[in-house]
Scaffold this motif. Structure first.
Motif: not given
Lengths: 154, 386
Positions: B22-31
């Motif tokens: 989840l922490v990783k996903a937050i740092k990523m842009k949706p695209e």
């Protein structure tokens, strides 16, 4: 206020009165009262401001929203292929013999109903059945007799 | 040439930290999230096999402030029980998959539609959900999940029927288009994914698209959780690399006397022994949502066919005539042929009916009744007649 009307009102207060809460309300009614009476469906219709026919039409679509009298313990024996291959007929026989009812029937004391149901997701531990919510798996005639005796004592 | 052994995989039930993902996903842009899922080649694990990344991309491109993520946990296909195990053993991954999908498409609300047969899981799932919500809050992640229960209707596993059910109506499928990514739950853009698919998206973000893509074949990337039952010495749940033939599968899981394997449950295909070698389990051959049922030579294929038709006869929602009447006629038809009341050539008429149902039925249920029917009648005709 009759018991059912009060319960329906409480459930509508708890879930809400929008159409999307019809199923949660009906599900909880079945959970509390074993099945949906015509009367209770009329109360639900009144609370949600929809027609009683609509409530019945929706309820009767769903196998688990029983609109016929059901006992306190609803036994659903899986009849789909894997359970069928592993001896569900034998299990049904034992239950019928013990409770003196046929599939689709309810005992006179309204304690048990016996139904055959479609796949309940225990194919690898067949045959399986549900008593209300609880799954019982890897059934054998002796195992099912013991389970029934436990429930009869309750 | 000695074919390779079936590769066991351990992703779905491994000890991935959902918090880290989840922490990783937050740092990523949706695209970027969508691109990672696209790159993995992941296709829906409920059975239909639509590319997951594409589904997310379509929903992300829709305008509108309100969108939904729906987790399809209405696992009802005969012979399938892997989603139950995933929910039991890895609920946090399911929730995390939904939250990640939510970030990818811009949805803040998720629903899990859990079949009524699995209600016994609800208490524990709710406890886990409370924990999960508090973790999301800690991370500053704006996403909420609610449960909705099914009530014993197989058809509600069909995505648009499932929406109808959440909306409080009879679970009758809608016409498509519009597809859910355009107009789904409450008429809003919706991504609906199977339980297993959502967990794989978590694993893909954790291990990388490349790791997933390296497994399987060009049409069927990665691994899959199989539900194995019937005449096998080791029934159960197995996560296996995709792309194996039925022959390899039977070598591993058969009892030495396997005469047929039903791949994909009642709505799937019956593969007879003579086709084991050439048939690949996957989207290029016989697809499956996980259901694998083995039959040995002691089994009557008539009983199998009758059981499936009885199932569909009950579970058809009755909305469209091809499916409603078709299921009844197929069931009555095989009973009549077996009883000798109808000529064996009547089976050919029934096969035509099954083909018509495939074309004329409104949803996947009616369209797939013919799969098992045609393959069983074609390969075991004499067992149906005599």
């Amino acid at each position: 206020m009759p018991d059912q009307e009060k319960l329906v009102k409480e459930l509508a207060d708890k879930h809400g009165r929008k159409r999307e809460f019809l199923l949660p309300i009906l599900q909880e009614l079945v959970y509390e009262k074993n099945y949906l009476t015509d009367e209770s469906m009329r109360y639900v219709a009144k609370e949600l401001n929809i027609s009683a026919a609509d409530v019945y039409g929706t309820a009767s679509f769903y196998t688990f929203l029983d609109t016929e009298l059901r006992g306190k313990y609803v036994i659903r024996v899986c009849k789909t292929i894997s359970c069928s291959m592993k001896g569900k007929d034998e299990i049904l026989h034992v239950i019928c013999d013990t409770l003196k009812i046929d599939v689709g029937e309810t005992t006179l004391d309204k304690k048990f109903s016996l139904l055959a149901t479609n796949c309940i997701g225990w194919c690898h531990k067949a045959p399986a059945m549900l008593i209300n919510d609880i799954p019982f798996i890897e059934l054998t005639p002796s195992k099912v007799t013991k389970i029934l005796q436990d429930y009869i004592k309750r | 040439m000695k074919a390779q052994k079936i590769k066991r995989v351990d992703l779905i039930f491994d000890s991935t930290s959902t918090k880290e993902v989840l922490v990783k996903a937050i740092k990523m842009k949706p695209e970027e999230i969508i691109q990672e899922v696209l790159d993995s080649g992941l296709r829906g694990r409920g059975g239909a096999g639509f590319p997951t990344g594409l589904k997310w991309k379509y929903a992300a491109s829709e305008k509108g402030a309100v969108k939904y993520i729906v987790c399809n946990a209405d696992e009802g296909e005969p012979g399938t029980f892997k989603d139950r195990q995933i929910l039991e053993d890895a609920p946090r991954k399911v929730y995390a998959g939904m939250a990640i999908a939510g970030r990818a498409i811009g949805a803040k609300q998720g629903y899990i539609y859990l079949r009524g047969e699995y209600r016994y899981l609800l208490f524990k799932l709710m406890e886990e959900l409370v924990f999960f919500h508090s973790r999301l809050k800690e991370l500053g992640y704006d996403f909420n999940i609610q449960f909705r229960m099914g009530s014993g209707a197989y058809i509600c596993g069909e995505e648009s029927a499932l929406f109808e059910s959440i909306e409080g109506r009879r679970g009758e499928p809608r016409n498509k288009p519009p597809f859910p990514t355009v107009s789904g739950l409450f008429g809003k853009p919706t991504v609906i994914n199977n339980v297993e698919t959502l967990v794989y998206t978590v694993e893909i973000l954790d291990h990388g698209a490349k790791h997933f893509k390296e497994m399987g074949t060009s049409d069927s990337r990665g691994s899959k959780v199989f539900s194995i039952s019937g005449d096998t010495p080791k029934p159960g749940i197995y996560e296996l690399e995709l792309g194996m033939t039925v022959e390899r599968f039977v070598e591993e899981f058969g009892d030495g006397d396997t005469k047929a394997v039903q791949v994909g449950g009642a709505s799937g295909f019956c593969v007879p022994r003579k086709k084991f070698r050439e048939t690949i389990i996957g989207f290029e051959g016989v697809p499956t949502g996980g259901s694998m049922i083995l039959f040995n030579s002691s089994r009557s294929m008539y009983n199998l066919l009758h059981n499936y038709l009885d199932f569909f006869d009950e579970e058809s929602c009755g909305q469209c005539a091809p499916c409603r009447v078709g299921c009844q006629q197929l069931l009555q038809g095989v009973v009549s042929v077996k009883a000798g009341e109808k000529d064996s050539r009547y089976l050919d008429e029934l096969v035509k009916l099954a083909k018509t149902m495939k074309i004329a039925s409104k949803c996947g249920l009616g369209q797939s009744v013919g799969n098992a029917f045609r393959t069983i009648v074609e390969h075991f005709r004499e067992e149906i007649i005599y």
